[in-house]
Design a protein around this motif. Structure first.
Motif, PDB file in Angstrom:
ATOM      1  N   ASN A  35       0.793  -1.234   0.000  1.00  0.00           N
ATOM      2  CA  ASN A  35       0.000   0.000   0.000  1.00  0.00           C
ATOM      3  C   ASN A  35       0.829   1.291   0.000  1.00  0.00           C
ATOM      4  O   ASN A  35       0.285   2.383   0.061  1.00  0.00           O
ATOM      5  CB  ASN A  35      -0.955  -0.008   1.219  1.00  0.00           C
ATOM      6  N   GLY A  37       2.386   2.431  -2.429  1.00  0.00           N
ATOM      7  CA  GLY A  37       2.171   3.082  -3.722  1.00  0.00           C
ATOM      8  C   GLY A  37       3.104   2.598  -4.825  1.00  0.00           C
ATOM      9  O   GLY A  37       3.346   3.318  -5.795  1.00  0.00           O
ATOM     10  N   LYS A  38       3.603   1.364  -4.712  1.00  0.00           N
ATOM     11  CA  LYS A  38       4.552   0.837  -5.710  1.00  0.00           C
ATOM     12  C   LYS A  38       3.943   0.761  -7.105  1.00  0.00           C
ATOM     13  O   LYS A  38       4.507   1.241  -8.084  1.00  0.00           O
ATOM     14  CB  LYS A  38       5.071  -0.565  -5.305  1.00  0.00           C
ATOM     15  N   SER A  39       2.765   0.126  -7.197  1.00  0.00           N
ATOM     16  CA  SER A  39       2.174  -0.076  -8.519  1.00  0.00           C
ATOM     17  C   SER A  39       1.704   1.257  -9.106  1.00  0.00           C
ATOM     18  O   SER A  39       1.857   1.499 -10.311  1.00  0.00           O
ATOM     19  CB  SER A  39       1.027  -1.078  -8.430  1.00  0.00           C
ATOM     20  N   SER A  40       1.164   2.121  -8.257  1.00  0.00           N
ATOM     21  CA  SER A  40       0.755   3.449  -8.743  1.00  0.00           C
ATOM     22  C   SER A  40       1.966   4.194  -9.273  1.00  0.00           C
ATOM     23  O   SER A  40       1.895   4.869 -10.308  1.00  0.00           O
ATOM     24  CB  SER A  40       0.146   4.274  -7.609  1.00  0.00           C
ATOM     25  N   SER A  55      -4.610  -0.671  -5.732  1.00  0.00           N
ATOM     26  CA  SER A  55      -5.795  -0.821  -4.911  1.00  0.00           C
ATOM     27  C   SER A  55      -5.643  -0.047  -3.618  1.00  0.00           C
ATOM     28  O   SER A  55      -4.531   0.139  -3.127  1.00  0.00           O
ATOM     29  CB  SER A  55      -5.998  -2.302  -4.600  1.00  0.00           C
ATOM     30  N   GLY A  59      -1.998  -5.515  -0.368  1.00  0.00           N
ATOM     31  CA  GLY A  59      -1.939  -6.892  -0.854  1.00  0.00           C
ATOM     32  C   GLY A  59      -2.443  -7.062  -2.264  1.00  0.00           C
ATOM     33  O   GLY A  59      -2.823  -8.153  -2.685  1.00  0.00           O
ATOM     34  N   ARG A  60      -2.446  -5.988  -3.043  1.00  0.00           N
ATOM     35  CA  ARG A  60      -2.962  -6.065  -4.408  1.00  0.00           C
ATOM     36  C   ARG A  60      -2.023  -6.854  -5.328  1.00  0.00           C
ATOM     37  O   ARG A  60      -2.433  -7.732  -6.052  1.00  0.00           O
ATOM     38  CB  ARG A  60      -3.177  -4.629  -4.931  1.00  0.00           C
ATOM     39  N   THR A  61      -0.736  -6.489  -5.322  1.00  0.00           N
ATOM     40  CA  THR A  61       0.214  -7.125  -6.239  1.00  0.00           C
ATOM     41  C   THR A  61       0.665  -8.450  -5.641  1.00  0.00           C
ATOM     42  O   THR A  61       1.203  -8.493  -4.539  1.00  0.00           O
ATOM     43  CB  THR A  61       1.419  -6.188  -6.486  1.00  0.00           C
ATOM     44  N   LYS A 145       3.505   9.612  -1.879  1.00  0.00           N
ATOM     45  CA  LYS A 145       2.297  10.319  -1.408  1.00  0.00           C
ATOM     46  C   LYS A 145       2.635  11.699  -0.849  1.00  0.00           C
ATOM     47  O   LYS A 145       2.094  12.124   0.175  1.00  0.00           O
ATOM     48  CB  LYS A 145       1.540   9.454  -0.379  1.00  0.00           C
ATOM     49  N   ASP A 147       1.750  14.445  -1.776  1.00  0.00           N
ATOM     50  CA  ASP A 147       0.613  15.380  -1.777  1.00  0.00           C
ATOM     51  C   ASP A 147      -0.133  15.346  -0.447  1.00  0.00           C
ATOM     52  O   ASP A 147      -0.973  16.199  -0.182  1.00  0.00           O
ATOM     53  CB  ASP A 147      -0.347  15.018  -2.917  1.00  0.00           C
ATOM     54  N   VAL A 177       2.132  10.723  -7.238  1.00  0.00           N
ATOM     55  CA  VAL A 177       1.392  10.355  -8.437  1.00  0.00           C
ATOM     56  C   VAL A 177       0.245  11.346  -8.630  1.00  0.00           C
ATOM     57  O   VAL A 177      -0.049  11.770  -9.740  1.00  0.00           O
ATOM     58  CB  VAL A 177       0.857   8.913  -8.238  1.00  0.00           C
TER      59      VAL A 177
HETATM   60  N1  LIG Z   1      -2.537  10.539  -2.162  1.00  0.00           N
HETATM   61  C1  LIG Z   1      -1.820   9.651  -2.852  1.00  0.00           C
HETATM   62  N2  LIG Z   1      -2.204   8.365  -2.881  1.00  0.00           N
HETATM   63  C2  LIG Z   1      -1.437   7.482  -3.575  1.00  0.00           C
HETATM   64  C3  LIG Z   1      -0.252   7.882  -4.272  1.00  0.00           C
HETATM   65  N3  LIG Z   1       0.284   6.778  -4.844  1.00  0.00           N
HETATM   66  C4  LIG Z   1      -0.539   5.748  -4.529  1.00  0.00           C
HETATM   67  N4  LIG Z   1      -1.583   6.161  -3.782  1.00  0.00           N
HETATM   68  C5  LIG Z   1      -2.698   5.331  -3.259  1.00  0.00           C
HETATM   69  O1  LIG Z   1      -2.186   4.332  -2.398  1.00  0.00           O
HETATM   70  C6  LIG Z   1      -2.969   3.124  -2.492  1.00  0.00           C
HETATM   71  C7  LIG Z   1      -2.063   1.932  -2.743  1.00  0.00           C
HETATM   72  O2  LIG Z   1      -1.470   2.050  -4.017  1.00  0.00           O
HETATM   73  P1  LIG Z   1      -0.771   0.818  -4.775  1.00  0.00           P
HETATM   74  O3  LIG Z   1      -0.020   1.440  -5.882  1.00  0.00           O
HETATM   75  O4  LIG Z   1      -1.746  -0.241  -5.095  1.00  0.00           O
HETATM   76  O5  LIG Z   1       0.236   0.292  -3.627  1.00  0.00           O
HETATM   77  P2  LIG Z   1       1.255  -0.943  -3.692  1.00  0.00           P
HETATM   78  O6  LIG Z   1       2.445  -0.512  -2.912  1.00  0.00           O
HETATM   79  O7  LIG Z   1       1.469  -1.404  -5.070  1.00  0.00           O
HETATM   80  O8  LIG Z   1       0.449  -2.019  -2.843  1.00  0.00           O
HETATM   81  P3  LIG Z   1       0.615  -3.642  -2.869  1.00  0.00           P
HETATM   82  O9  LIG Z   1       0.534  -4.089  -4.287  1.00  0.00           O
HETATM   83  O10 LIG Z   1      -0.519  -4.092  -2.009  1.00  0.00           O
HETATM   84  O11 LIG Z   1       1.936  -3.934  -2.236  1.00  0.00           O
HETATM   85  C8  LIG Z   1      -3.982   3.383  -3.607  1.00  0.00           C
HETATM   86  O12 LIG Z   1      -5.210   3.752  -3.011  1.00  0.00           O
HETATM   87  C9  LIG Z   1      -3.393   4.559  -4.373  1.00  0.00           C
HETATM   88  O13 LIG Z   1      -4.366   5.356  -5.012  1.00  0.00           O
HETATM   89  C10 LIG Z   1       0.108   9.275  -4.227  1.00  0.00           C
HETATM   90  O14 LIG Z   1       1.108   9.738  -4.809  1.00  0.00           O
HETATM   91  N5  LIG Z   1      -0.717  10.095  -3.506  1.00  0.00           N
END
Ligand SMILES: Nc1nc2c(ncn2[C@@H]2O[C@H](COP(=O)(O)OP(=O)(O)OP(=O)(O)O)[C@@H](O)[C@H]2O)c(=O)[nH]1
Ligand SMILES: [Mg+2]
Length: 197
Positions: A35, A37-40, A55, A59-61, A145, A147, A177
């Motif tokens: 969570n 924000g890796k995938s984002s 997501s 735990g999305r990826t 994140k 912002d 992002v």
């Molecule tokens: N405000 C904000 N939210 C973000 C940003 N980047 C990601 N998010 C939010 O963070 C949440 C998790 O994002 P993912 O990119 O799925 O995170 P991840 O690290 O890939 O998560 P896993 O795959 O579970 O390990 C989502 O709700 C995104 O919208 C950002 O730059 N700003």
């Protein structure tokens, strides 16, 4: 080497170290807690909005996603560690693969370590961090994140994160992002890191 971080091609997705692709390119790993924000980040950085699934729930990826960038670099989106809402067995499997990947993956040449600017790193982060230090892998710390925090909290939070990792200096980039922040700086830093070799 000058790489434009666009037009990724998915080479492989797999949760097993033995199935990871064989290639001659340097690999960049995107590592961080679930969570964070890796995938984002991957979608934004590679200018491909729906490349990998994101997501609001941790735990999305659930696999390692290998993206070929112009036949020059491979970027890898990893599953997150920490509080993924998945079964214990699945978590243990990922954890094992992540440790194997960080210890033994020869192609791995740079780690982007993602930390949420609002959170202090914990034991899970330290464990991964130590594996990276053990191998003396070059690393860029990416504050995600950006912002979210208030302006007056930013410097304080960065200091806390640096102190938690016992870091004095480290290449770092502030990324968001949502407010489109950090992409040019990071792209430059990665290209520099590879051209210095
Ligand atoms: N405000 C904000 N939210 C973000 C940003 N980047 C990601 N998010 C939010 O963070 C949440 C998790 O994002 P993912 O990119 O799925 O995170 P991840 O690290 O890939 O998560 P896993 O795959 O579970 O390990 C989502 O709700 C995104 O919208 C950002 O730059 N700003
Ligand atoms: Mg993800």
């Amino acid at each position: 080497m000058q790489v434009e971080f666009t037009n990724p091609k998915l080479m492989r997705k797999s949760a097993k170290f033995a199935n990871f692709p064989i290639h001659q390119m340097p690999e960049i790993a995107i590592i961080g807690k679930s969570n964070v924000g890796k995938s984002s980040f991957v979608n934004h950085f590679l200018k491909t909005p729906n490349l990998t699934m994101t997501s609001s729930k941790p735990g999305r990826t659930r696999q390692f996603f290998f993206f070929n960038i112009h036949n020059k670099i491979v970027l890898v989106d990893l599953p997150g560690y920490g509080w993924a809402s998945v079964s214990k067995t699945m978590k243990a499997d990922w954890n094992q693969t992540m440790v194997e990947y960080l210890k033994f993956r020869e192609e791995l040449q740079l780690v982007l370590f993602l930390v949420d600017i609002r959170r202090v790193p914990d034991e899970n982060d330290f464990k991964m961090f130590d594996l990276i230090l053990d191998r003396e892998l070059p690393m860029i710390l990416l504050f995600t994140k950006m912002d979210k925090p208030k302006k007056n909290e930013i410097a304080k939070n960065k200091k806390k994160i640096f102190e938690a990792f016992d870091l004095h200096t480290c290449m770092n980039v502030s990324y968001s992002v949502h407010s489109n922040k950090g992409r040019p700086e990071l792209s430059k830093l990665i290209n520099q890191a590879f051209s210095e070799e």
